[in-house]
Design a protein around this motif. Sequence first.
Motif, short mmCIF file in Angstrom:
data_model
loop_
_atom_site.label_atom_id
_atom_site.label_comp_id
_atom_site.label_asym_id
_atom_site.label_seq_id
_atom_site.Cartn_x
_atom_site.Cartn_y
_atom_site.Cartn_z
N PHE A 177 0.75 -1.25 -0.05
CA PHE A 177 0.15 0.17 0.06
C PHE A 177 0.76 1.18 0.14
O PHE A 177 0.62 2.12 -0.81
CB PHE A 177 -1.01 -0.01 1.33
N LEU A 178 1.97 1.23 0.81
CA LEU A 178 2.86 2.32 0.98
C LEU A 178 3.57 2.73 -0.34
O LEU A 178 3.61 3.72 -1.00
CB LEU A 178 3.91 2.14 2.05
N VAL A 179 4.06 1.64 -1.04
CA VAL A 179 4.63 1.72 -2.44
C VAL A 179 3.59 1.97 -3.56
O VAL A 179 4.21 2.88 -4.15
CB VAL A 179 5.46 0.38 -2.66
N PHE A 180 2.62 1.40 -3.72
CA PHE A 180 1.87 1.73 -4.85
C PHE A 180 0.64 2.51 -4.62
O PHE A 180 -0.09 2.66 -5.77
CB PHE A 180 1.31 0.07 -5.16
N SER A 181 0.08 2.69 -3.47
CA SER A 181 -1.18 3.86 -3.61
C SER A 181 -0.54 5.27 -4.09
O SER A 181 0.74 5.54 -4.02
CB SER A 181 -1.50 3.90 -2.10
#
Length: 150
Positions: free
Chosen positions: A124-128
């Motif tokens: 979530f941190l990388v792709f949101s």
Amino acid sequence: MDGMNTTHMNGTTAPPPPHHHKMMMMHMTFFWGTKAEILFSGWPGTRTGMYALAIVFVFVLCVLVEWISHSRLLPPAKPGVAAGILRSLLHAVRMGLAYLAMLALMSFNGGVFLAAVAGHAVGFLVFSKPEEAGGPYAWKAASDLPPMSC
């Protein structure tokens, strides 16, 4: 002979000999340890290295679910049957991977649980994207699929 009872020479019958199957206890509460059974019978077994591989597998699996959930994999297309079928297939892949992660969690192993939560958090941190904070319908601009919901 029916396979259920053994007839002896003196005419008496006896139950069949016990089968010595190696049964692994299935945990119904969280436990900590490297002796777990995750997804497949006998995997990862009792080896610590295989347990570490299983933890990495679950982590990557959850990161992959988040990547699919937050990315644009399909080319922008006009609404139509073909685009709907592609979105449905992408949704099926995402849900299949998510269910696989859920089945791994059903091992009730604490390390698997932490790996899954960490994988989802890192993914979530990388792709949101920042525009996903704009409301429940902002997903249309940020990814091919709507967010997963419980």
